[in-house]
Enzyme design. Sequence first.
Site, PDB file in Angstrom:
ATOM      1  N   HIS A 156     -13.951 131.952 -28.734  1.00 11.61           N
ATOM      2  CA  HIS A 156     -12.770 132.315 -28.014  1.00 11.61           C
ATOM      3  C   HIS A 156     -12.965 132.414 -26.452  1.00 11.61           C
ATOM      4  O   HIS A 156     -12.367 133.153 -25.697  1.00 11.61           O
ATOM      5  CB  HIS A 156     -11.887 133.420 -28.458  1.00 11.61           C
ATOM      6  CG  HIS A 156     -11.437 133.607 -29.897  1.00 11.61           C
ATOM      7  ND1 HIS A 156     -10.447 132.981 -30.375  1.00 11.61           N
ATOM      8  CD2 HIS A 156     -12.350 133.948 -30.801  1.00 11.61           C
ATOM      9  CE1 HIS A 156     -10.559 133.079 -31.637  1.00 11.61           C
ATOM     10  NE2 HIS A 156     -11.804 133.669 -31.939  1.00 11.61           N
ATOM     11  N   SER A 277     -18.377 121.294   0.090  1.00 12.62           N
ATOM     12  CA  SER A 277     -16.961 121.250   0.603  1.00 12.62           C
ATOM     13  C   SER A 277     -16.932 121.057   1.985  1.00 12.62           C
ATOM     14  O   SER A 277     -17.683 121.414   2.938  1.00 12.62           O
ATOM     15  CB  SER A 277     -16.422 122.554   0.314  1.00 12.62           C
ATOM     16  OG  SER A 277     -15.207 122.658   1.022  1.00 12.62           O
ATOM     17  N   LYS A 283     -19.882 126.527  -0.398  1.00 15.05           N
ATOM     18  CA  LYS A 283     -19.710 125.889  -1.618  1.00 15.05           C
ATOM     19  C   LYS A 283     -20.624 124.888  -2.005  1.00 15.05           C
ATOM     20  O   LYS A 283     -21.200 124.005  -1.238  1.00 15.05           O
ATOM     21  CB  LYS A 283     -18.216 125.343  -1.687  1.00 15.05           C
ATOM     22  CG  LYS A 283     -17.223 126.213  -1.371  1.00 15.05           C
ATOM     23  CD  LYS A 283     -16.736 126.555  -2.854  1.00 15.05           C
ATOM     24  CE  LYS A 283     -15.087 125.646  -3.046  1.00 15.05           C
ATOM     25  NZ  LYS A 283     -14.757 125.956  -4.527  1.00 15.05           N
ATOM     26  N   GLU A 290     -17.493 117.779 -13.570  1.00 13.70           N
ATOM     27  CA  GLU A 290     -16.147 117.495 -13.394  1.00 13.70           C
ATOM     28  C   GLU A 290     -15.662 116.140 -13.276  1.00 13.70           C
ATOM     29  O   GLU A 290     -14.961 115.794 -14.278  1.00 13.70           O
ATOM     30  CB  GLU A 290     -15.761 118.044 -12.016  1.00 13.70           C
ATOM     31  CG  GLU A 290     -15.680 119.761 -12.013  1.00 13.70           C
ATOM     32  CD  GLU A 290     -15.339 120.172 -10.570  1.00 13.70           C
ATOM     33  OE1 GLU A 290     -14.693 119.445  -9.827  1.00 13.70           O
ATOM     34  OE2 GLU A 290     -15.864 121.287 -10.446  1.00 13.70           O
TER      35      GLU A 290
END
Length: 457
Positions: A156, A277, A283, A290
């Site tokens: 979970h 970024s 970043k 992704e």
Amino acid sequence: MAQLWGGRFTKETDKLVYNFNASISFDQKFFKQDIEGSIAHVKMLGKQGILTEKETVEIETGLKGILEDVESGCLVITDEYEDIHSFVEAVLTERIGEAGKKLHTGRSRNDQVALDMRLYVREEVTATDELVKSLLTALLKIMEENTETVMPGFTHLQKAQPVTLAHHVGAYFEMFKRDRGRLHDIYERMNYCPLGAGALAGTTYPLDREYTAKELGFYGPTLNSMDSVSDRDYVIEFLSALSTIMMHLSRFCEEIIIWNSNEYQFVEIDDAYSTGSSIMPQKKNPDIAELVRGKTGRVYGALTSLLTTMKGIPLAYNKDMQEDKELTFDAIDTVKGCLALFTGMISTMKFNKDRMSESARGGYTNATDAADYLVGKGVPFRDAHGIIGRVVLYCIERGIAIDDMNLAELKTFSPAFEEDVYDAISMETCVNKRLTIGAPGDIMHEIESAGKYLEEN
Ligand code: ARG
């Protein structure tokens, strides 16, 4: 008035119809397979006396020349032809004259395209398998280097029990191993040759289908001519296997994205596989992971698309089946790209072992082992479960781990606690004591059989 634009309208429609029907923009991808198939066909026609020896040699030499010239780039496939089959035949006839027109004797584009697609997919099944094998090799290396890297195992997405990184990665090893099994099965089932099925009902020429099948490396000819020209099961099976590979990659990517987050910091993706970024200088984004996760939808789309295309097609060949190509090619290229990039990303990724073990220690992942410890001291499991539940609550209130409590504190919860509890609930013990087959303590066997598998397969 109508007549004024009527002529023009018809002309436009003709062009639209032609473009709509044409497949050369995408089926040129298998020009090599198309020519190889034609060479086998023509050799067989010669052997059977359907073509003279002279014609056979002329056609074969002509076809080989076309193959070489397309490969070297001096012959360019243009869209003035409807499909790759027409292109090859037209160029051949242009180059060798009359004999070129005999190439298509005893053949239909229906069995021809069925063959081309099968040859193409067969090669790609093998190429995909090799990429999955490289990924497995990279995974095994990570496993070997991390048999003692303790990390939390999750259920979970909540810390559950400690495992090792080797064990966690070993789960993916099993998944990708099954993927190879699926590819192998597909190869075995699909490796039969449809050439010679004609348009749908074979031909009256005395074709030797066994011969062409062997020439092209198939186990033998397909057994029903109508099925031969209309079967795309193997493409669907391949897309299904590719979808499963993507599902596995995507799950792994999801974990890597989580592990790479500021909150986890379990891993650091190499600069080469991350991007920055444009606005936030701090970043470093896990874009490759992704994108692999994102592209999974695209591959599932190809599978769903072809399943849907095939569902209402009566026997035998119907033009709907031309739709099998673009999405399949795209899915294959996508998966191969993802496999190569993912393997590169995972091989260069840094694992923050300290963060991982700290996280395992901090999450009460040894609570089960603490309960089992009490069971070992004669406390019934249900009571032990309750006692440790209260211990955990006590720890949470104080922001400490179970191991941080001293023995006196522990004894207030149960007199059964002794000095040996600390050893019994250490992360190392938790992992190493789980010795059942396939459990984290059994990792050496897992690694051994993984190595053996890669040697043998
Ligand atoms: N481009 C076609 C395809 O991909 C080739 C077969 C054409 N056959 C036909 N009867 N029109 O399916």
